[in-house]
Design a protein around this motif. Structure first.
Motif, PDB file in Angstrom:
ATOM      1  N   VAL A 186     -10.416  48.120  75.291  1.00 57.74           N
ATOM      2  CA  VAL A 186      -9.873  49.178  74.434  1.00 57.74           C
ATOM      3  C   VAL A 186      -8.851  48.609  73.465  1.00 57.74           C
ATOM      4  O   VAL A 186      -8.881  48.872  72.261  1.00 57.74           O
ATOM      5  CB  VAL A 186      -9.236  50.295  75.291  1.00 57.74           C
ATOM      6  N   LYS A 187      -7.930  47.802  73.999  1.00 52.28           N
ATOM      7  CA  LYS A 187      -6.924  47.190  73.149  1.00 52.28           C
ATOM      8  C   LYS A 187      -7.570  46.242  72.146  1.00 52.28           C
ATOM      9  O   LYS A 187      -7.183  46.194  70.970  1.00 52.28           O
ATOM     10  CB  LYS A 187      -5.913  46.435  74.019  1.00 52.28           C
ATOM     11  N   THR A 190      -9.343  48.171  69.355  1.00 52.65           N
ATOM     12  CA  THR A 190      -8.369  48.679  68.381  1.00 52.65           C
ATOM     13  C   THR A 190      -7.971  47.582  67.406  1.00 52.65           C
ATOM     14  O   THR A 190      -7.894  47.800  66.190  1.00 52.65           O
ATOM     15  CB  THR A 190      -7.121  49.209  69.099  1.00 52.65           C
ATOM     16  N   VAL A 193     -10.942  46.890  65.010  1.00 56.58           N
ATOM     17  CA  VAL A 193     -11.076  47.904  63.965  1.00 56.58           C
ATOM     18  C   VAL A 193     -10.069  47.639  62.857  1.00 56.58           C
ATOM     19  O   VAL A 193     -10.404  47.681  61.664  1.00 56.58           O
ATOM     20  CB  VAL A 193     -10.869  49.318  64.555  1.00 56.58           C
ATOM     21  N   LYS A 194      -8.815  47.359  63.242  1.00 56.38           N
ATOM     22  CA  LYS A 194      -7.796  47.053  62.236  1.00 56.38           C
ATOM     23  C   LYS A 194      -8.167  45.813  61.444  1.00 56.38           C
ATOM     24  O   LYS A 194      -7.969  45.761  60.221  1.00 56.38           O
ATOM     25  CB  LYS A 194      -6.434  46.867  62.924  1.00 56.38           C
ATOM     26  N   THR A 330     -18.165  46.550  67.573  1.00 60.58           N
ATOM     27  CA  THR A 330     -17.233  47.420  66.863  1.00 60.58           C
ATOM     28  C   THR A 330     -17.603  47.519  65.391  1.00 60.58           C
ATOM     29  O   THR A 330     -17.535  48.596  64.786  1.00 60.58           O
ATOM     30  CB  THR A 330     -15.796  46.883  67.008  1.00 60.58           C
TER      31      THR A 330
END
Length: 394
Positions: A186-187, A190, A193-194, A330
Motif C-alpha cells: 500500500v505504501k 502510493t 502513483v506519486k 500501478t
C-alpha cells in the motif's frame, strides 16, 4: 500465456460486443430510449472505479490471483444482470461487471508491460492485441445467436460462461511475472502513483492512450444506436458488420506487429493514425449533420476505425507502460482509470440526448475531439521524453 492474456484484454469486448448490438431492442422492451446507453456507461464507470480499487491489487497479491478475483466478480455481476427487470438493475449489474473486468484486464495488461521496454514491449502488447482483437469476431455473432434464441437476458449467462473458461485457463497456464509485495505494497503503491504523476511523459502518454480508447469506445459502445435506431439498420445485420470490423482489427493488428511496429517510431504511428481517425470522424459527423447519412454505405466505413485501432492501441499502450518504469501494475491501473473516465463521460453525454435528437452526430463530433486530444498529448509526451532522454526511440 501471451495468448491468454491477450484474450483477457478483451474483457471490455466480452461485456459489450455480446450485448451492445441489441441495445435498441432493450430500449424498446424497457421503454428507456437513449438512456439505455447507461447500460454501457455503467460498465465503463465500473471499469473506472475498478482500476483504482482492484487494479493495484496485482502488485500486492500478484497478477494471476487478481485475474481470478476479477473473473469471479464478473460472473456474479452477470448473474444479477440476467435477473434484472429494469434499467436500474441492469446498470448495477454492469457496474459490478466493470469492477471485475478492470481487475482481470489490468493484470493482463501489466503482464505485457513486464515483457521489456521500447519496441520489445510494443511487440509483446501488439501480439496480445492480435488475440484481443480476434475474440470480438465471434462475440457479436454468439451474442446474436443467444439473444435471438433465448432473449437478451440470456446474454449475461454467455458472458459468465466466457469468464469462467478464461478463469480456468489462467489457473492452468498463466504464471506470475512479477514479485509480489504483500501487505507492505500500500505504501509502495502510493509512492509509485506519486512517481508516475510526477513523470510528465507518463501523464501525457496516459492521456494519449485514454483519448484513443475513448474514440474507439464511441464506436464499439454506442454505434448501434446511431446505425439501428437512427438509420434503420437491422440489429442482426449490425452484429454481422461489427464482427467484420473485428476481423479488420485482427488483420491490421497482425500487420502492425509484423511490418509497422518493428520499423516505425511509436509517436509517428500514433500521430498518423490519429489523423486518419479525425478524418473519419469529420465525415461521420458531417453525414448526420448534413442529412446524407445512410447505413447502406456507412456500414463499410465502420471497418476503418477498428482497423486503425488494431495498430495504434498497443503502440500507445506500450508508451504508457514504458514510461511507468517498474510500476507496471500501478501504471496500468492508473491508465485504465483515466481511459474509462473519459469513455464514461462521452457515453453518458450520449445517453442524455433527447428523444428525436441525433446520437450519430454527437458520436462524430466527440470522435473529432478525442482523436485530436490523443494527437496533441502524443506530441507533448514525445517532447517530454526527449527532453529527459534525447536518444529515446520515440
Amino acid at each position: 500465456m501471451s495468448i491468454i492474456c491477450g484474450l483477457i484484454l478483451s474483457m471490455g469486448a466480452i461485456h459489450m460486443d455480446t450485448i451492445n448490438w441489441i441495445l435498441p431492442t432493450i430500449a424498446q422492451d424497457l421503454a428507456s430510449g437513449n438512456s439505455t446507453l447507461m447500460v454501457t456507461s455503467g460498465f465503463f464507470y465500473g471499469m473506472m472505479v475498478g482500476h483504482v480499487i482492484v487494479g493495484p491489487l496485482s502488485d500486492m497479491i500478484g497478477k494471476k490471483k487478481t485475474m481470478v478475483v476479477g473473473f469471479i466478480i464478473c460472473i456474479i455481476g452477470a448473474a444479477i444482470g440476467s435477473q434484472a427487470g429494469g434499467l436500474g438493475g441492469l446498470i448495477a449489474a454492469r457496474l459490478l461487471q466493470g469492477v471485475g473486468g478492470a481487475a482481470a484486464s489490468n493484470a493482463a495488461r501489466a503482464v505485457g508491460g513486464d515483457a521489456g521496454k521500447g519496441r520489445k514491449s510494443a511487440m509483446a502488447l501488439t501480439f496480445m492485441q492480435i488475440w484481443s482483437a480476434a475474440i470480438p469476431i465471434i462475440l457479436p455473432l454468439s451474442g446474436k445467436w443467444v439473444g435471438n434464441s433465448f432473449g437478451w437476458p440470456a446474454i449475461f449467462w454467455l458472458q459468465a460462461a466466457i469468464c469462467g473458461i478464461l478463469c480456468i485457463l489462467v489457473l492452468i497456464f498463466v504464471r506470475e511475472t512479477s514479485e509480489i509485495s504483500g501487505k507492505g505494497c500500500v505504501k509502495r503503491i502510493t509512492g509509485e502513483v506519486k512517481s508516475c504523476l510526477a513523470t510528465p511523459e507518463y501523464v501525457f502518454f496516459v492521456l494519449c492512450f485514454a483519448f484513443n480508447m475513448a474514440t474507439f469506445f464511441l464506436y464499439s459502445g454506442s454505434m448501434s444506436v446511431a446505425m439501428v435506431t437512427e438509420l434503420g439498420m437491422d440489429n442482426n445485420h449490425y452484429a454481422n458488420v461489427y464482427a467484420w470490423g473485428a476481423v479488420a482489427m485482427t488483420i491490421f493488428a497482425f500487420l502492425g506487429r509484423t511490418f509497422v511496429a518493428p520499423k516505425v517510431n511509436p509517436s509517428v504511428i500514433i500521430r498518423a493514425l490519429n489523423a486518419v481517425q479525425i478524418a473519419f470522424a469529420v465525415f461521420f459527423a458531417a453525414a448526420f449533420l448534413g442529412n446524407f447519412a445512410d447505413w447502406h454505405y456507412m456500414q463499410y466505413m465502420l471497418w476503418i476505425l477498428p482497423a486503425v485501432q488494431g495498430i495504434v492501441l498497443p503502440v500507445a499502450m506500450a508508451q504508457v507502460m514504458n514510461a511507468s518504469g517498474k510500476a507496471t501494475g500501478t501504471g496500468a491501473a492508473f491508465m485504465g482509470f483515466v481511459q474509462y473516465l473519459f469513455s464514461s463521460i462521452t457515453t453518458t453525454i450520449l445517453a442524455t440526448v433527447k428523444e428525436g435528437g441525433s446520437v450519430g452526430q454527437y458520436i462524430g463530433i466527440m470522435m473529432v475531439v478525442t482523436a485530436g486530444c490523443s494527437f496533441i498529448f502524443c506530441v507533448m509526451g514525445k517532447r517530454a521524453l526527449l527532453k529527459k532522454d534525447p536518444n529515446a526511440i520515440i
